[in-house]
Design an enzyme around this catalytic site. Structure first.
Site, short mmCIF file in Angstrom:
data_model
loop_
_atom_site.label_atom_id
_atom_site.label_comp_id
_atom_site.label_asym_id
_atom_site.label_seq_id
_atom_site.Cartn_x
_atom_site.Cartn_y
_atom_site.Cartn_z
N GLY A 48 21.92 -8.01 26.94
CA GLY A 48 22.09 -7.34 28.23
C GLY A 48 22.17 -8.27 29.43
N GLU A 104 16.33 -11.50 32.74
CA GLU A 104 16.47 -10.21 32.06
C GLU A 104 17.41 -9.31 32.85
OE1 GLU A 104 16.36 -8.44 29.65
OE2 GLU A 104 14.56 -8.48 28.48
N ASP A 105 18.01 -8.37 32.15
CA ASP A 105 18.84 -7.39 32.86
C ASP A 105 18.00 -6.23 33.39
OD1 ASP A 105 18.46 -6.79 30.17
OD2 ASP A 105 20.19 -5.48 30.07
N ASP A 108 11.95 -2.04 31.59
CA ASP A 108 11.79 -0.60 31.48
C ASP A 108 10.30 -0.35 31.17
OD1 ASP A 108 12.25 2.06 30.97
OD2 ASP A 108 13.80 1.78 29.49
N PHE A 157 19.31 6.87 33.07
CA PHE A 157 19.87 6.03 32.02
C PHE A 157 21.12 5.33 32.55
CE2 PHE A 157 22.06 4.93 28.09
CZ PHE A 157 21.04 4.22 27.50
N VAL A 158 20.99 4.03 32.78
CA VAL A 158 22.07 3.28 33.42
C VAL A 158 22.77 2.35 32.43
CG1 VAL A 158 21.15 3.40 35.76
CG2 VAL A 158 20.40 1.55 34.25
N ASP A 164 24.00 -1.51 27.98
CA ASP A 164 24.85 -0.76 27.05
C ASP A 164 24.32 0.62 26.71
OD1 ASP A 164 22.61 -1.74 25.38
OD2 ASP A 164 23.80 -0.99 23.71
N ARG A 170 28.99 -2.58 28.49
CA ARG A 170 28.44 -3.81 29.03
C ARG A 170 29.43 -4.51 29.96
NH1 ARG A 170 23.80 -5.01 25.85
NH2 ARG A 170 23.98 -4.55 23.65
C1 PRP Z 1 16.94 -3.95 26.76
C2 PRP Z 1 16.88 -4.90 27.95
C3 PRP Z 1 15.51 -5.49 27.87
C4 PRP Z 1 14.70 -4.36 27.27
C5 PRP Z 1 13.91 -3.70 28.34
O1 PRP Z 1 17.30 -4.68 25.64
O2 PRP Z 1 17.88 -5.90 27.87
O3 PRP Z 1 15.48 -6.62 27.04
O4 PRP Z 1 15.62 -3.44 26.67
O5 PRP Z 1 13.17 -2.63 27.83
P1 PRP Z 1 11.58 -2.59 27.82
O6 PRP Z 1 11.07 -3.10 29.15
O7 PRP Z 1 11.29 -1.13 27.61
O8 PRP Z 1 11.09 -3.44 26.68
P2 PRP Z 1 17.81 -4.05 24.28
O9 PRP Z 1 16.72 -4.09 23.26
O10 PRP Z 1 18.46 -2.74 24.56
O11 PRP Z 1 18.91 -5.13 23.81
P3 PRP Z 1 20.26 -5.62 24.55
O12 PRP Z 1 19.85 -6.48 25.72
O13 PRP Z 1 20.96 -6.42 23.49
O14 PRP Z 1 21.02 -4.41 24.99
#
Ligand code: PRP
Length: 187
Positions: A48, A104-105, A108, A157-158, A164, A170
């Site tokens: 991400g 980080e992106d 959550d 949900f963004v 993604d 993405r």
């Molecule tokens: C997403 C995002 C963070 C994480 C945040 O990754 O990039 O790493 O979730 O969520 P949290 O604070 O609830 O832990 P994801 O596992 O979807 O993988 P991606 O980056 O490959 O999409």
């Protein structure tokens, strides 16, 4: 269901390309000032954070090294985090003694970063900080000390700019809210 028209699957555009680019440039200025005179290692959390990392590193004027990690949360529901984190790709080099900034992106629940901070902290960096493009504090389950935040966003949900749904969206240049029918139809 995802259509072939990515834009049609997006309801509200939460952050435009211009807003994102301006904020990333500001973060680069701030980070460059805070770490002045010190080389910096950026650790991107794939997938991400890929667009954010690419833009942020170019807005930083210091010498930077980059490294990439890929982690995945074990998850039942696609849009929820479970708290169990699996390393799919580890660092390429040692970060011992380095000033490390995790890129980080989105934060959550905070569970991914909670794990990563402990994991990377165990590798004895000189310092370890966190930079996230998006922060969704409404869903936080563990407290995370965030040093740099691009935008604080509501609990929607963004997708886009790295984020993604089902590995798609993405490549959008903006961040938008996915229309609910995209992830509720034909399950
Ligand atoms: C997403 C995002 C963070 C994480 C945040 O990754 O990039 O790493 O979730 O969520 P949290 O604070 O609830 O832990 P994801 O596992 O979807 O993988 P991606 O980056 O490959 O999409």
């Amino acid at each position: 269901m995802t259509t072939m028209d990515l834009r049609a699957d997006i309801g509200e555009i939460l952050l435009t390309e211009a807003q994102i680019q301006a904020r990333v440039a500001d973060l680069g200025v701030q980070i460059s000032a805070d770490y002045a005179g010190r080389p910096l290692t950026l650790v991107s959390v794939l997938k991400g954070s890929l667009p954010f990392m690419a833009d942020l590193m170019r807005s930083i004027t210091l010498p930077v090294r980059i490294d990439l990690m890929e982690v995945s949360s074990y998850s039942g529901a696609t849009t929820e985090s479970s708290g169990l984190v699996r390393i799919l790709k580890d660092l390429s080099s040692s970060i011992e003694g380095e000033d490390v900034l995790i890129c980080e992106d989105i934060i959550d629940t905070g569970l991914t970063l909670n794990y990563l901070v402990r994991y990377l902290g165990g590798k004895k960096p000189a310092s370890l900080r966190i930079c996230t493009l998006l922060d969704k504090p409404a869903r936080r389950l563990v407290e995370i000390p965030v040093d740099y935040t691009g935008f604080t966003i509501p609990d929607q949900f963004v997708v886009g700019y790295g984020l993604d749904y089902g590995e798609l969206y993405r490549n959008l240049r903006y961040v938008g809210v996915l229309r609910p029918e995209v992830y509720t139809e034909s399950e």
